[in-house]
Design a protein around this motif. Structure first.
Motif, short mmCIF file in Angstrom:
data_model
loop_
_atom_site.label_atom_id
_atom_site.label_comp_id
_atom_site.label_asym_id
_atom_site.label_seq_id
_atom_site.Cartn_x
_atom_site.Cartn_y
_atom_site.Cartn_z
N HIS A 1 -7.91 -10.25 9.60
CA HIS A 1 -8.87 -11.22 9.65
C HIS A 1 -8.64 -12.20 10.83
N ASP B 1 -9.13 -2.69 -5.65
CA ASP B 1 -9.04 -2.17 -4.32
C ASP B 1 -9.89 -2.92 -3.32
N VAL B 2 -9.42 -2.85 -2.12
CA VAL B 2 -10.28 -3.72 -0.95
C VAL B 2 -11.40 -2.73 -1.02
N ALA B 3 -11.46 -1.58 -0.80
CA ALA B 3 -12.76 -0.79 -0.54
C ALA B 3 -12.48 0.61 -1.17
N THR B 4 -13.46 1.67 -1.60
CA THR B 4 -13.43 2.91 -2.03
C THR B 4 -12.94 2.91 -3.45
N GLY C 1 -3.39 -3.32 -2.74
CA GLY C 1 -2.00 -3.05 -2.28
C GLY C 1 -1.34 -4.13 -1.15
N ASN C 2 -0.52 -4.96 -1.64
CA ASN C 2 -0.32 -5.89 -0.88
C ASN C 2 0.95 -6.70 -1.51
N PRO D 1 0.84 -1.34 0.00
CA PRO D 1 0.02 0.13 0.10
C PRO D 1 0.88 1.30 0.12
N LEU E 1 -1.23 -5.18 5.11
CA LEU E 1 -2.24 -4.39 5.73
C LEU E 1 -3.80 -5.01 5.64
N VAL E 2 -3.69 -6.21 4.92
CA VAL E 2 -5.09 -6.78 4.66
C VAL E 2 -5.19 -7.89 5.35
N CYS E 3 -4.44 -9.13 5.18
CA CYS E 3 -5.01 -10.60 5.67
C CYS E 3 -4.72 -10.56 7.11
N GLY F 1 -12.57 -6.75 1.06
CA GLY F 1 -11.79 -7.44 2.06
C GLY F 1 -10.73 -8.27 1.53
N LYS G 1 -4.69 5.68 3.91
CA LYS G 1 -4.75 4.22 4.12
C LYS G 1 -6.07 3.85 5.02
N ARG H 1 -11.22 5.61 -4.60
CA ARG H 1 -10.43 6.91 -4.69
C ARG H 1 -9.43 6.64 -5.97
N ASP I 1 -10.38 10.83 7.95
CA ASP I 1 -10.80 9.50 7.54
C ASP I 1 -10.77 8.55 8.44
N CYS J 1 -7.81 -9.69 -0.60
CA CYS J 1 -6.20 -9.57 -0.35
C CYS J 1 -5.70 -9.31 -1.91
N ILE K 1 -9.28 4.87 5.07
CA ILE K 1 -10.39 4.56 4.14
C ILE K 1 -10.25 3.54 3.10
N LYS K 2 -8.90 3.34 2.81
CA LYS K 2 -8.83 2.25 1.67
C LYS K 2 -8.67 0.93 2.26
N TYR K 3 -8.30 0.75 3.53
CA TYR K 3 -8.07 -0.42 4.07
C TYR K 3 -8.60 -0.27 5.61
N PRO K 4 -10.00 -0.30 5.43
CA PRO K 4 -10.55 -0.08 6.84
C PRO K 4 -10.65 -1.14 7.78
N MET K 5 -10.52 -2.52 7.40
CA MET K 5 -10.75 -3.62 8.36
C MET K 5 -9.85 -3.48 9.61
#
Lengths: 210, 210
Positions: free
Chosen positions: B121, A60-63, A114-115, A33, B116-118, A84, B141, A65, B176, A86, B143-147
């Motif tokens: 969870h 993107d995971v979300a948004t 981004g990962n 990211p 930043l993702v997996c 969500g 970040k 943007r 955000d 990855c 807002i884009k990776y909210p989890m």
């Protein structure tokens, strides 16, 4: 897991066939990211959208943007929100392709989630993976996350303008990258200042026209 | 996937019981690659290892580089190489705990795989997740990776010394983050210059002694 990867590989082969039949290249952009995938796409759009017919698939995971940032370039964009998830997979690419007019494209850039880990395991049907890494992440990324750098068709080191104030050791980075993948071309540049971007654009144009 | 998460949750409950019975806290540190998890651990070791009995579980895709960086502090460290895996799970934590003398510890810091993702969870049995993000990754970040930011017990914004030259918009970031998680405490600091680290250490000591 093996089943998932097998199914992904089969669909990636289908995507590759579809694109190859139409002479379209696909480039799978992978990074941490904030390393600068969208910033690099902005530079590519600015410098090449006049001479190369391009489209973007935004993962993107979300948004939305990143997609919003590219809207001003007036190129076809499909946004995939993984909710969500990855990484992108080849099935989502197959679906996204239906949104484009494939008769009017030379290249599709895929901006993956981004990962630095998971996307490296999933073939999307691309011609090659473009690994991005930024100086501010530290010089140890190729050796600590070797899968992506081993697979990459090219490596971009972004944020060279912040190299000195980040304590980034260029020799360590280059030597580690060489140990992981001695063949891969490396482009050092700054999307912010533009330094080094011309050389990368020349290489990119060649690799798209091949 | 549901099965994997169910089994992980059960084992996380077991880890939580083991640690709680001995009065040990566990903090699960999660960030992108290169945001500064190991750098923050270095600062924590330097400032607190004299008064708090700490251990570290180092999660890495490959190499022992982060563990090597912490060796000089003479604290117990267990390295988990995931061999390509994108997160730690509670089973690997359960196994790692057997390497420690649990009668002589106040806190265990888990440095998760840079992702930043997996990792967001997977409950490891921690008391809370510490989300790290650095100014050089950009202000978007949360807002884009909210989890992760939704789940975090605290957020550290690292590399404040590079905030200006990164074009980081502090107001956007804070607003955000507030939208994603209005309750979470935020600590702005620089592991490199030391700026802001004292306030974080005070809060950390309190949260460990609770």
């Amino acid at each position: 897991m093996k089943n998932v990867l097998d199914r992904n590989r089969d669909m990636a082969a289908r995507v590759r066939d579809i694109l190859s039949a139409r002479g379209i290249r696909m480039i799978n952009m992978i990074s941490s990211p904030g390393a600068g995938k969208t910033s690099l796409l902005e530079v590519i759009c600015e410098k090449l959208s006049g001479e190369i017919r391009m489209a973007v698939i935004e993962g993107d995971v979300a948004t939305d943007r990143d997609a919003q940032r590219l809207k001003k370039y007036d190129i076809p964009i499909v946004l995939i929100n993984t909710g969500g998830g990855c990484h992108l997979d080849s099935n989502s690419i197959d679906i996204a392709l239906r949104e484009f007019d494939l008769h009017s494209l030379d290249v599709i850039f895929v901006e993956n989630v981004g990962n630095l880990v998971c996307p490296a395991h999933f073939d999307l049907g691309e011609n090659f993976k473009l690994a991005l890494v930024s100086t501010t992440e530290g010089d140890d990324k190729p050796i600590k996350y070797p899968m992506l750098f081993r697979e990459a068709g090219a490596v971009v080191l972004n944020k060279t303008d912040l190299m000195d104030c980040s304590g980034f050791n260029r020799q360590t980075f280059i030597s580690d990258l060489d140990n992981v993948n001695s063949q891969v071309p490396l482009f050092e540049l700054s999307c912010r200042t533009g330094e080094g971007t011309d050389a990368f654009m020349e290489w990119l144009k060649l690799s798209i026209s091949k």
